[in-house]
Design an enzyme around this catalytic site. Structure first.
Site, PDB file in Angstrom:
ATOM      1  N   HIS A   8       6.599  -1.548   3.726  1.00 17.23           N
ATOM      2  CA  HIS A   8       6.470  -2.964   4.077  1.00 17.23           C
ATOM      3  C   HIS A   8       5.715  -3.687   2.977  1.00 17.23           C
ATOM      4  O   HIS A   8       4.886  -3.106   2.288  1.00 17.23           O
ATOM      5  CB  HIS A   8       5.757  -3.142   5.419  1.00 17.23           C
ATOM      6  CG  HIS A   8       4.457  -2.408   5.519  1.00 17.23           C
ATOM      7  ND1 HIS A   8       4.392  -1.045   5.740  1.00 17.23           N
ATOM      8  CD2 HIS A   8       3.172  -2.825   5.403  1.00 17.23           C
ATOM      9  CE1 HIS A   8       3.125  -0.661   5.767  1.00 17.23           C
ATOM     10  NE2 HIS A   8       2.361  -1.720   5.557  1.00 17.23           N
ATOM     11  N   ASN A  55       0.866  -1.185   0.000  1.00 19.15           N
ATOM     12  CA  ASN A  55       0.000   0.000   0.000  1.00 19.15           C
ATOM     13  C   ASN A  55       0.900   1.230   0.000  1.00 19.15           C
ATOM     14  O   ASN A  55       1.784   1.355   0.854  1.00 19.15           O
ATOM     15  CB  ASN A  55      -0.907  -0.004   1.229  1.00 19.15           C
ATOM     16  CG  ASN A  55      -1.883  -1.164   1.210  1.00 19.15           C
ATOM     17  OD1 ASN A  55      -2.382  -1.542   0.153  1.00 19.15           O
ATOM     18  ND2 ASN A  55      -2.164  -1.732   2.372  1.00 19.15           N
ATOM     19  N   VAL A  94       0.820   2.567   8.118  1.00 19.80           N
ATOM     20  CA  VAL A  94       2.123   2.679   8.790  1.00 19.80           C
ATOM     21  C   VAL A  94       3.121   3.179   7.753  1.00 19.80           C
ATOM     22  O   VAL A  94       3.361   2.500   6.735  1.00 19.80           O
ATOM     23  CB  VAL A  94       2.576   1.323   9.386  1.00 19.80           C
ATOM     24  CG1 VAL A  94       3.931   1.489  10.068  1.00 19.80           C
ATOM     25  CG2 VAL A  94       1.542   0.782  10.369  1.00 19.80           C
TER      26      VAL A  94
HETATM   27  P1  AMP Z   1      -0.622  -0.795   5.793  1.00 14.72           P
HETATM   28  O1  AMP Z   1      -2.084  -0.498   6.050  1.00 14.72           O
HETATM   29  O2  AMP Z   1      -0.302  -1.270   4.434  1.00 14.72           O
HETATM   30  O3  AMP Z   1       0.236   0.378   6.240  1.00 14.72           O
HETATM   31  O4  AMP Z   1      -0.273  -2.022   6.734  1.00 14.72           O
HETATM   32  C1  AMP Z   1       0.001  -1.903   8.088  1.00 14.72           C
HETATM   33  C2  AMP Z   1      -0.221  -3.248   8.689  1.00 14.72           C
HETATM   34  O5  AMP Z   1       0.432  -3.285   9.951  1.00 14.72           O
HETATM   35  C3  AMP Z   1      -1.687  -3.616   8.949  1.00 14.72           C
HETATM   36  O6  AMP Z   1      -2.024  -4.797   8.241  1.00 14.72           O
HETATM   37  C4  AMP Z   1      -1.750  -3.800  10.463  1.00 14.72           C
HETATM   38  O7  AMP Z   1      -2.630  -4.836  10.842  1.00 14.72           O
HETATM   39  C5  AMP Z   1      -0.302  -4.104  10.791  1.00 14.72           C
HETATM   40  N1  AMP Z   1       0.108  -3.790  12.160  1.00 14.72           N
HETATM   41  C6  AMP Z   1      -0.135  -2.658  12.845  1.00 14.72           C
HETATM   42  N2  AMP Z   1       0.428  -2.721  14.072  1.00 14.72           N
HETATM   43  C7  AMP Z   1       1.050  -3.915  14.135  1.00 14.72           C
HETATM   44  C8  AMP Z   1       1.812  -4.579  15.152  1.00 14.72           C
HETATM   45  N3  AMP Z   1       2.049  -4.018  16.342  1.00 14.72           N
HETATM   46  N4  AMP Z   1       2.298  -5.816  14.890  1.00 14.72           N
HETATM   47  C9  AMP Z   1       2.057  -6.401  13.682  1.00 14.72           C
HETATM   48  N5  AMP Z   1       1.356  -5.827  12.697  1.00 14.72           N
HETATM   49  C10 AMP Z   1       0.854  -4.608  12.912  1.00 14.72           C
END
Ligand code: AMP
Length: 114
Positions: free
Chosen positions: A99, A86, A95
């Site tokens: 990733h 994303n 985030v």
């Molecule tokens: P995005 O929306 O592409 O930025 O993906 C961020 C991802 O991080 C989401 O799928 C969340 O569920 C995941 N996420 C957020 N906090 C954590 C955490 N503490 N540990 C593992 N995954 C997380």
């Protein structure tokens, strides 16, 4: 600068389920999985999003793809998986530390009907 969640995970300030780690990246289980297997491959270098990657990041980006392959093999899903990046808030990025989502065990073929 405030650390992102992923920087805190990399620095062991937040817990996570780590499935793979090397000097350049970490792979963890997503806390809110969208598929039976949902892994995040995260570079240790903080690049906010793919569109901000530089030419100098080319080797690192290639490495992340090879880690996708390695983790998929490790989890036994090398025959069928999807990856998602994303890029930007409007694309669902929450985030701002680059990733790759590795998703398996669910059929996502409806996303791109033939
Ligand atoms: P995005 O929306 O592409 O930025 O993906 C961020 C991802 O991080 C989401 O799928 C969340 O569920 C995941 N996420 C957020 N906090 C954590 C955490 N503490 N540990 C593992 N995954 C997380």
């Amino acid at each position: 600068m405030t650390k992102t969640i992923f920087e805190k995970i990399i620095d062991r300030e937040l817990p996570s389920n780590i499935v793979y780690e090397d000097d350049k990246c970490i792979a963890i289980e997503d806390i809110a999985p969208k598929a039976p297997i949902h892994i995040l491959i995260i570079p240790k270098k903080s690049i906010p999003k793919l569109s901000e990657a530089k030419k100098a990041d080319e080797v690192l980006l290639g490495h992340l793809m090879m880690v996708v392959k390695k983790v998929a093999e490790q989890l036994g899903v090398q025959d069928a998986f999807n990856i998602v990046i994303n890029n930007g808030e409007k694309a669902g990025q929450t985030v701002f530390h680059l990733h790759i989502h590795l998703l398996a065990g669910k059929n996502f073929t409806d996303l791109f009907p033939g």
